[in-house]
Design a protein around this motif. Structure first.
Motif, PDB file in Angstrom:
ATOM      1  N   GLY A 181       0.790  -1.228   0.000  1.00 29.07           N
ATOM      2  CA  GLY A 181       0.000   0.000   0.000  1.00 29.07           C
ATOM      3  C   GLY A 181       0.818   1.270   0.000  1.00 29.07           C
ATOM      4  O   GLY A 181       0.266   2.367   0.133  1.00 29.07           O
ATOM      5  N   LEU A 182       2.144   1.172  -0.181  1.00 27.45           N
ATOM      6  CA  LEU A 182       2.987   2.375  -0.167  1.00 27.45           C
ATOM      7  C   LEU A 182       2.560   3.351  -1.250  1.00 27.45           C
ATOM      8  O   LEU A 182       2.565   4.577  -1.034  1.00 27.45           O
ATOM      9  CB  LEU A 182       4.447   1.974  -0.377  1.00 27.45           C
ATOM     10  N   GLN A 183       2.173   2.818  -2.418  1.00 28.60           N
ATOM     11  CA  GLN A 183       1.845   3.675  -3.557  1.00 28.60           C
ATOM     12  C   GLN A 183       0.546   4.448  -3.374  1.00 28.60           C
ATOM     13  O   GLN A 183       0.238   5.334  -4.185  1.00 28.60           O
ATOM     14  CB  GLN A 183       1.770   2.845  -4.847  1.00 28.60           C
ATOM     15  N   ASP A 184      -0.208   4.152  -2.322  1.00 27.75           N
ATOM     16  CA  ASP A 184      -1.434   4.920  -2.068  1.00 27.75           C
ATOM     17  C   ASP A 184      -1.120   6.362  -1.664  1.00 27.75           C
ATOM     18  O   ASP A 184      -1.965   7.254  -1.835  1.00 27.75           O
ATOM     19  CB  ASP A 184      -2.251   4.269  -0.955  1.00 27.75           C
TER      20      ASP A 184
ATOM     21  N   VAL B  15       8.174  11.430 -12.663  1.00 25.07           N
ATOM     22  CA  VAL B  15       7.882  10.396 -11.673  1.00 25.07           C
ATOM     23  C   VAL B  15       6.542   9.747 -11.974  1.00 25.07           C
ATOM     24  O   VAL B  15       5.572  10.426 -12.329  1.00 25.07           O
ATOM     25  CB  VAL B  15       7.850  10.989 -10.245  1.00 25.07           C
ATOM     26  N   ALA B  16       6.489   8.411 -11.804  1.00 22.48           N
ATOM     27  CA  ALA B  16       5.228   7.671 -11.885  1.00 22.48           C
ATOM     28  C   ALA B  16       5.162   6.675 -10.741  1.00 22.48           C
ATOM     29  O   ALA B  16       6.196   6.173 -10.280  1.00 22.48           O
ATOM     30  CB  ALA B  16       5.098   6.945 -13.217  1.00 22.48           C
ATOM     31  N   ASN B  17       3.945   6.375 -10.287  1.00 21.46           N
ATOM     32  CA  ASN B  17       3.726   5.442  -9.188  1.00 21.46           C
ATOM     33  C   ASN B  17       2.750   4.348  -9.588  1.00 21.46           C
ATOM     34  O   ASN B  17       1.911   4.535 -10.473  1.00 21.46           O
ATOM     35  CB  ASN B  17       3.174   6.184  -7.966  1.00 21.46           C
ATOM     36  N   ALA B  18       2.849   3.220  -8.897  1.00 19.08           N
ATOM     37  CA  ALA B  18       1.937   2.110  -9.140  1.00 19.08           C
ATOM     38  C   ALA B  18       0.497   2.510  -8.807  1.00 19.08           C
ATOM     39  O   ALA B  18       0.242   3.470  -8.076  1.00 19.08           O
ATOM     40  CB  ALA B  18       2.350   0.904  -8.291  1.00 19.08           C
ATOM     41  N   ARG B  19      -0.440   1.762  -9.349  1.00 19.06           N
ATOM     42  CA  ARG B  19      -1.857   1.995  -9.074  1.00 19.06           C
ATOM     43  C   ARG B  19      -2.144   1.790  -7.594  1.00 19.06           C
ATOM     44  O   ARG B  19      -1.748   0.797  -6.989  1.00 19.06           O
ATOM     45  CB  ARG B  19      -2.707   1.015  -9.896  1.00 19.06           C
ATOM     46  N   GLY B  20      -2.841   2.751  -7.005  1.00 13.65           N
ATOM     47  CA  GLY B  20      -3.216   2.649  -5.605  1.00 13.65           C
ATOM     48  C   GLY B  20      -4.523   1.900  -5.411  1.00 13.65           C
ATOM     49  O   GLY B  20      -5.218   1.542  -6.368  1.00 13.65           O
ATOM     50  N   THR B  21      -4.863   1.672  -4.165  1.00 12.43           N
ATOM     51  CA  THR B  21      -6.113   1.008  -3.821  1.00 12.43           C
ATOM     52  C   THR B  21      -7.296   1.783  -4.381  1.00 12.43           C
ATOM     53  O   THR B  21      -7.370   3.003  -4.241  1.00 12.43           O
ATOM     54  CB  THR B  21      -6.249   0.887  -2.290  1.00 12.43           C
ATOM     55  N   ASP B  22      -8.219   1.069  -5.025  1.00 13.21           N
ATOM     56  CA  ASP B  22      -9.439   1.654  -5.593  1.00 13.21           C
ATOM     57  C   ASP B  22      -9.179   2.590  -6.767  1.00 13.21           C
ATOM     58  O   ASP B  22     -10.080   3.321  -7.183  1.00 13.21           O
ATOM     59  CB  ASP B  22     -10.260   2.391  -4.519  1.00 13.21           C
ATOM     60  N   GLU B  23      -7.960   2.607  -7.284  1.00 13.56           N
ATOM     61  CA  GLU B  23      -7.672   3.417  -8.467  1.00 13.56           C
ATOM     62  C   GLU B  23      -7.853   2.579  -9.728  1.00 13.56           C
ATOM     63  O   GLU B  23      -7.952   1.351  -9.670  1.00 13.56           O
ATOM     64  CB  GLU B  23      -6.257   3.984  -8.388  1.00 13.56           C
ATOM     65  N   GLN B  24      -7.893   3.252 -10.848  1.00  8.95           N
ATOM     66  CA  GLN B  24      -8.128   2.604 -12.126  1.00  8.95           C
ATOM     67  C   GLN B  24      -6.854   2.584 -12.965  1.00  8.95           C
ATOM     68  O   GLN B  24      -5.908   3.301 -12.686  1.00  8.95           O
ATOM     69  CB  GLN B  24      -9.231   3.349 -12.902  1.00  8.95           C
ATOM     70  N   GLY B  25      -6.854   1.778 -14.017  1.00  8.48           N
ATOM     71  CA  GLY B  25      -5.749   1.770 -14.962  1.00  8.48           C
ATOM     72  C   GLY B  25      -4.728   0.696 -14.680  1.00  8.48           C
ATOM     73  O   GLY B  25      -4.911  -0.169 -13.813  1.00  8.48           O
ATOM     74  N   PRO B  26      -3.598   0.722 -15.399  1.00  9.87           N
ATOM     75  CA  PRO B  26      -2.562  -0.304 -15.241  1.00  9.87           C
ATOM     76  C   PRO B  26      -2.018  -0.333 -13.820  1.00  9.87           C
ATOM     77  O   PRO B  26      -1.998   0.681 -13.113  1.00  9.87           O
ATOM     78  CB  PRO B  26      -1.468   0.132 -16.225  1.00  9.87           C
TER      79      PRO B  26
END
Length: 446
Positions: free
Chosen positions: A217-220, A414-425
């Protein structure tokens, strides 16, 4: 008809193909895990437009200002902290990001506790340390590790963590324990440093692709922190890319146009030295370089002299000098490489003029070669935008976050991974990147 420039790059490509006939001598690459031995698949170009919107002011406190950058599901907290002490930095940070810290740190701690216990056999930890984890718990083990590294760590780092904990009202020990995790987990990552003929216009570019745990969950709550020291004892301004509550450096640039990258090594060879759990944690080695080093030589001297810990590959690039170095890093040995002596030298990891690079690990043939091919395919034309479109996404590296540094113009993407409840890759390398003009951010007054 081919232009002269096109013929030049075709010649370079031919030269590099011929060069790959060399074989790697120091150690066998047999018995590598499936991760490094078999992954030859390629990804697709990242066609998302780069977000270039301006930061939006959210809040302001003594010694700190909070902004948001990006849009939609790809927003990032941008925080500026100012101070005469580490505690000033931490208290402003903890005040502005209190809610985010409370949401991410306890969740991350619970996740890593279970994850490390479940994967102990793969972590290659000293038996005595593994026994502490099994018999007394990860919290006791990390508290013990913290005691081992304290005397090598700047007191202002601990002051900053204390200020963060006091302001956010979160357990100080959770903060310190989470900052010890990198020495255990490290992560598989990729890096490059490019300059001269390999880039468009001869810019100095650097990649830091972080392939780490996307389930904690860090990317949230992604955060870019801009540090503004008000005294020389705290160094100079620098940017740190992480998550709410994390002050160690895995990704970042300094106001003196130095950039840092890192790869954890799971597959070393006999050219590496031994490891130790007693020394300066690498997340603080990297932070020191950004905060205090003024030149590439300063950074390399610090790495040479510091008490090092684990097996790593580091990358340091200097936009002022227009060059980069890759470092083979362990407790007992350190080796510095440029484009002329880059190691390991193999048909799956050839040398490239004006480039240092490493894909995912030291002995990792398929991943190393994919990164090599992606650089060669774009040779002479590489920009940050082209790297985002046709390198990280094609190689499939940087699932948790990706930083691409333009060290010539002092701009970071900068880009981050998809977070919880987010959409997309899911993976950061497939998502929208945010452009951060550090000329503006380093000069921003409170």
């Amino acid at each position: 008809m081919f232009s002269q420039s096109r013929l030049y790059y075709l010649f370079i490509g031919l030269f590099l193909v011929i060069q790959t006939s060399s074989s790697y001598k120091p150690s066998s690459i047999k018995n590598l895990g499936a991760f490094c031995a078999n992954d030859t698949s390629h990804g697709y170009p990242n066609l998302n437009p780069i977000d270039q919107s301006q930061p939006r002011l959210i809040n302001k406190v003594e010694n700190g200002t909070l902004y948001q950058i990006g849009s939609g599901d790809d927003q990032i907290w941008l925080i500026h902290v100012y101070g005469n002490t580490g505690y000033d930095f931490g208290y402003a940070y903890g005040t502005l990001l209190r809610d985010q810290i409370h949401k991410v740190l306890p969740r991350a701690w619970t996740h890593f506790q279970q994850e490390i216990i479940d994967s102990l056999k793969d972590l290659k930890l000293p038996k005595w340390f593994e026994n502490i984890i099994v018999n007394q718990g990860l919290d006791v083990a990390l508290d013990f590790q913290n005691e081992l590294v304290k005397k090598y760590t700047d007191e202002e780092i601990y002051n900053e963590m204390r200020g963060l904990a006091d302001a956010s009202q979160i357990d100080y020990k959770i903060v310190t324990r989470l900052h010890m995790l990198g020495e255990i987990t490290r992560g598989r990552c990729s890096l490059y440093g490019l300059w001269g003929n390999v880039t468009l216009g001869g810019k100095t570019l650097q990649l830091r692709a972080l392939d780490w745990d996307v389930d904690a969950g860090l990317q949230d709550y992604p955060v870019v922190t801009i540090y503004h020291p008000r005294t020389s004892k705290l160094g100079h301004a620098f940017a740190n890319v992480a998550w709410a509550g994390y002050i160690g450096t895995l990704t970042g640039m300094s106001s003196l146009r130095l950039g840092i990258s890192e790869i954890g090594v799971s597959f070393p060879d006999n050219t590496f030295g031994d490891e130790s759990m007693s020394g300066l944690p690498f997340i603080f080695v990297e932070r020191y370089i950004l905060q205090y080093s003024e030149t590439l030589d300063d950074a390399l001297s610090f790495i040479s002299d510091v008490r090092r810990t684990c097996h790593l590959i580091l990358g340091v690039a200097d936009g002022k000098l227009g060059t980069a170095r890759m470092i083979q890093y362990s407790h007992s040995k350190v080796n510095f490489f440029d484009d002329q002596n880059l190691q390991p030298l193999a048909d799956w990891h050839p040398r490239i003029p004006n480039a240092v690079y490493s894909g995912m690990d030291w002995l990792c043939p398929s991943r190393q070669y994919k990164l090599y091919r992606a650089i060669i395919d774009q040779y002479g034309q590489i920009t940050p935008e082209l790297s985002i479109k046709n390198i990280t996404s094609i190689v499939k590296t940087g699932d948790l976050h990706v930083g691409v540094y333009d060290l010539t113009d002092n701009i970071m993407y900068v880009a981050n991974a998809r977070g919880t409840d987010e959409q997309g890759p899911k993976e950061a390398y497939n998502r929208q990147f945010v452009k951060i003009d550090l000329n503006i951010e380093f000069a921003r007054q409170q």
